[in-house]
Design a protein around this motif. Sequence first.
Motif, PDB file in Angstrom:
ATOM      1  N   ILE A 395     -72.679 -53.013 -92.067  1.00 33.66           N
ATOM      2  CA  ILE A 395     -73.717 -52.099 -91.580  1.00 33.66           C
ATOM      3  C   ILE A 395     -74.216 -51.297 -92.770  1.00 33.66           C
ATOM      4  O   ILE A 395     -73.437 -50.646 -93.472  1.00 33.66           O
ATOM      5  N   THR A 396     -75.480 -51.336 -93.002  1.00 34.42           N
ATOM      6  CA  THR A 396     -76.076 -50.672 -94.157  1.00 34.42           C
ATOM      7  C   THR A 396     -76.311 -49.192 -93.871  1.00 34.42           C
ATOM      8  O   THR A 396     -76.146 -48.716 -92.741  1.00 34.42           O
ATOM      9  N   VAL A 397     -76.702 -48.469 -94.917  1.00 29.71           N
ATOM     10  CA  VAL A 397     -76.976 -47.032 -94.780  1.00 29.71           C
ATOM     11  C   VAL A 397     -78.128 -46.800 -93.820  1.00 29.71           C
ATOM     12  O   VAL A 397     -78.085 -45.900 -92.966  1.00 29.71           O
ATOM     13  N   ASP A 398     -79.136 -47.606 -93.928  1.00 28.85           N
ATOM     14  CA  ASP A 398     -80.305 -47.436 -93.073  1.00 28.85           C
ATOM     15  C   ASP A 398     -79.943 -47.637 -91.605  1.00 28.85           C
ATOM     16  O   ASP A 398     -80.379 -46.855 -90.737  1.00 28.85           O
ATOM     17  N   GLN A 399     -79.167 -48.706 -91.314  1.00 32.83           N
ATOM     18  CA  GLN A 399     -78.796 -48.964 -89.926  1.00 32.83           C
ATOM     19  C   GLN A 399     -77.862 -47.880 -89.388  1.00 32.83           C
ATOM     20  O   GLN A 399     -77.971 -47.467 -88.216  1.00 32.83           O
ATOM     21  N   MET A 400     -76.960 -47.376 -90.233  1.00 34.26           N
ATOM     22  CA  MET A 400     -76.052 -46.301 -89.802  1.00 34.26           C
ATOM     23  C   MET A 400     -76.829 -45.017 -89.500  1.00 34.26           C
ATOM     24  O   MET A 400     -76.621 -44.381 -88.443  1.00 34.26           O
ATOM     25  N   ASN A 401     -77.726 -44.625 -90.391  1.00 39.51           N
ATOM     26  CA  ASN A 401     -78.509 -43.405 -90.166  1.00 39.51           C
ATOM     27  C   ASN A 401     -79.415 -43.547 -88.952  1.00 39.51           C
ATOM     28  O   ASN A 401     -79.592 -42.586 -88.174  1.00 39.51           O
ATOM     29  N   ARG A 402     -79.966 -44.748 -88.792  1.00 35.88           N
ATOM     30  CA  ARG A 402     -80.863 -44.955 -87.654  1.00 35.88           C
ATOM     31  C   ARG A 402     -80.107 -44.863 -86.335  1.00 35.88           C
ATOM     32  O   ARG A 402     -80.629 -44.305 -85.336  1.00 35.88           O
ATOM     33  N   GLY A 403     -78.880 -45.390 -86.269  1.00 36.59           N
ATOM     34  CA  GLY A 403     -78.092 -45.303 -85.032  1.00 36.59           C
ATOM     35  C   GLY A 403     -77.746 -43.876 -84.671  1.00 36.59           C
ATOM     36  O   GLY A 403     -77.868 -43.455 -83.493  1.00 36.59           O
ATOM     37  N   PHE A 404     -77.299 -43.072 -85.661  1.00 40.86           N
ATOM     38  CA  PHE A 404     -76.977 -41.671 -85.393  1.00 40.86           C
ATOM     39  C   PHE A 404     -78.223 -40.893 -85.001  1.00 40.86           C
ATOM     40  O   PHE A 404     -78.169 -40.026 -84.100  1.00 40.86           O
ATOM     41  N   GLN A 405     -79.345 -41.154 -85.661  1.00 40.52           N
ATOM     42  CA  GLN A 405     -80.572 -40.421 -85.373  1.00 40.52           C
ATOM     43  C   GLN A 405     -81.062 -40.702 -83.958  1.00 40.52           C
ATOM     44  O   GLN A 405     -81.610 -39.816 -83.293  1.00 40.52           O
ATOM     45  N   ARG A 406     -80.877 -41.933 -83.495  1.00 40.34           N
ATOM     46  CA  ARG A 406     -81.265 -42.242 -82.113  1.00 40.34           C
ATOM     47  C   ARG A 406     -80.451 -41.420 -81.114  1.00 40.34           C
ATOM     48  O   ARG A 406     -80.983 -40.943 -80.092  1.00 40.34           O
ATOM     49  N   VAL A 407     -79.169 -41.259 -81.406  1.00 36.58           N
ATOM     50  CA  VAL A 407     -78.338 -40.432 -80.507  1.00 36.58           C
ATOM     51  C   VAL A 407     -78.791 -38.986 -80.552  1.00 36.58           C
ATOM     52  O   VAL A 407     -78.854 -38.298 -79.505  1.00 36.58           O
ATOM     53  N   TYR A 408     -79.129 -38.481 -81.751  1.00 32.11           N
ATOM     54  CA  TYR A 408     -79.622 -37.095 -81.863  1.00 32.11           C
ATOM     55  C   TYR A 408     -80.882 -36.905 -81.031  1.00 32.11           C
ATOM     56  O   TYR A 408     -81.030 -35.880 -80.338  1.00 32.11           O
ATOM     57  N   ASP A 409     -81.764 -37.880 -81.082  1.00 27.27           N
ATOM     58  CA  ASP A 409     -83.034 -37.721 -80.364  1.00 27.27           C
ATOM     59  C   ASP A 409     -82.856 -37.813 -78.856  1.00 27.27           C
ATOM     60  O   ASP A 409     -83.604 -37.156 -78.094  1.00 27.27           O
ATOM     61  N   GLU A 410     -81.907 -38.592 -78.410  1.00 27.56           N
ATOM     62  CA  GLU A 410     -81.729 -38.787 -76.960  1.00 27.56           C
ATOM     63  C   GLU A 410     -80.602 -37.923 -76.395  1.00 27.56           C
ATOM     64  O   GLU A 410     -80.230 -38.091 -75.222  1.00 27.56           O
ATOM     65  N   LEU A 411     -80.078 -37.031 -77.213  1.00 25.33           N
ATOM     66  CA  LEU A 411     -78.951 -36.214 -76.742  1.00 25.33           C
ATOM     67  C   LEU A 411     -79.311 -35.341 -75.526  1.00 25.33           C
ATOM     68  O   LEU A 411     -78.464 -35.184 -74.612  1.00 25.33           O
ATOM     69  N   PRO A 412     -80.500 -34.758 -75.439  1.00 25.06           N
ATOM     70  CA  PRO A 412     -80.827 -33.991 -74.208  1.00 25.06           C
ATOM     71  C   PRO A 412     -80.779 -34.854 -72.953  1.00 25.06           C
ATOM     72  O   PRO A 412     -80.311 -34.387 -71.898  1.00 25.06           O
ATOM     73  N   GLU A 413     -81.208 -36.091 -73.014  1.00 22.95           N
ATOM     74  CA  GLU A 413     -81.164 -36.963 -71.841  1.00 22.95           C
ATOM     75  C   GLU A 413     -79.727 -37.392 -71.545  1.00 22.95           C
ATOM     76  O   GLU A 413     -79.324 -37.490 -70.375  1.00 22.95           O
TER      77      GLU A 413
END
Length: 465
Positions: A395-413
């Motif tokens: 898993i590359t840096v880009d894929q790791m950051n993108r996965g965490f960022q998706r959770v940050y964005d959808e955390l209210p839901e």
Amino acid sequence: MATEVGTSPQADGMIASNDNVKDASHPYSDDEDSLNEVEVNGNWTPQEKLLHEARLKAKAKRRQRKSSSRNSTSESFSESGDVTGSDPHSPKGKVHANDRKSRTGKGRGLPKKGGAGGKGVWGAAGMVYEDEEPDVRDPNYDESSQGDTVYETVVPEVDEKELEKMVNPIVQEYFEHGDTKEVQMLLKELNLGPHKYEFSSLAVSLSLEGKASHRELTSRLLSDLTGKVLSERDMARAFDKMLKELPDLILDTPEAPQMLGQFIARAIADHVLPMSFLDCYKGKVDCDHARVALDRAAVLLTMKREMVRLDNVWGVGGGQRPVKHLIKEMNLLLKEYLVSGDVSEAEHCLRDLEVPHFHHELVYEAIVMVLESTGDTAGHMMMKLLQSFWKTGLITVDQMNRGFQRVYDELPEINLDVPHAHSIMEPFVDLCYQESVITKQLRDACPCRGRKRFVSEGDGGVIKT
């Protein structure tokens, strides 16, 4: 002495004149020999004797020349008495200086090549030339004057030693674009001759060393080429060769027998091989590896006999799978890992999916499972899994950051279904940062839930932030 000297020239002169007369009348007289003996026995000085001997030798040479010229002249006479090659207006027997008669005294006096040779001469007199077919190798050959010319491209037959060098780039390129029509066109341009069946065996050998998607592409290629470029007989010869080469293939690919069995089962299902292919080997196989491959093919055909095609024998390539199917596979991978705790198996399963561009979905699903779980066990296990994928570079840096960022964005839901999502998310992010799974910038980007506190009762129960 003076008288003898004076008479000697006269005698000599008289002898010379007599010799001329005798030569003219009798060229081969015997009296001349006796006279020569008398002259030699006279009272001559040594110089006179030498001079006399020289004259005798000169006379002998003249006689020889005259005799040879008479013989050649007699042979050149024709039956009518005319001299061959002489001018008819010239006196009889007179020969021109430029005639073609041999001057060595050995020829017949006839012109060379019967008068058909020489400068400016096109043949003997009266010779008639017939029309000849034009020769394409003639330097003066003009193809435009010969009518319509049909050109045919001749492709030399590919040598068996050069076949592998020419086929490998074609197969490797096919693994990139997956266009079977282009491969078919390239094979038609090659004159494979009796070795064309080896293309199938080379393609299968290369796919055994590659990915599952490569093996799927190879099965499709064999299906599309059958009946167009290759026949069922060629395919049968190719797989028969592969079965014989299994002991060598195992050195590079230990799972070659099982994979070759899957290739055979898929080929029979796709009508690339005849249904009687397996029956030809019953009780005739001595190699254990070949027996394993044939048994594997027989088992797959027995299990899937209700299906027309064994489409999923290799799985489906990542880029060709629907997104929902990939998400389902990743969820199943993570659940099996939480049960078994085998990181290497999880890594193997993720690699088989062949979707490096979709690894951010695995990171997202792993964090969501941590938020939905109870206790700290799931958090620590997922952290170890992500850490392993990070260190191996799966898993590359880009894929790791993108996965965490998706959770940050959808955390209210997510918080609607998991009320304590924020309180679970913050320690998990700190743990990943401590284990060097994520960067400090990504940790600081984690959203924090605002704290609410109640003031004293005298404030009327107003909530202040």
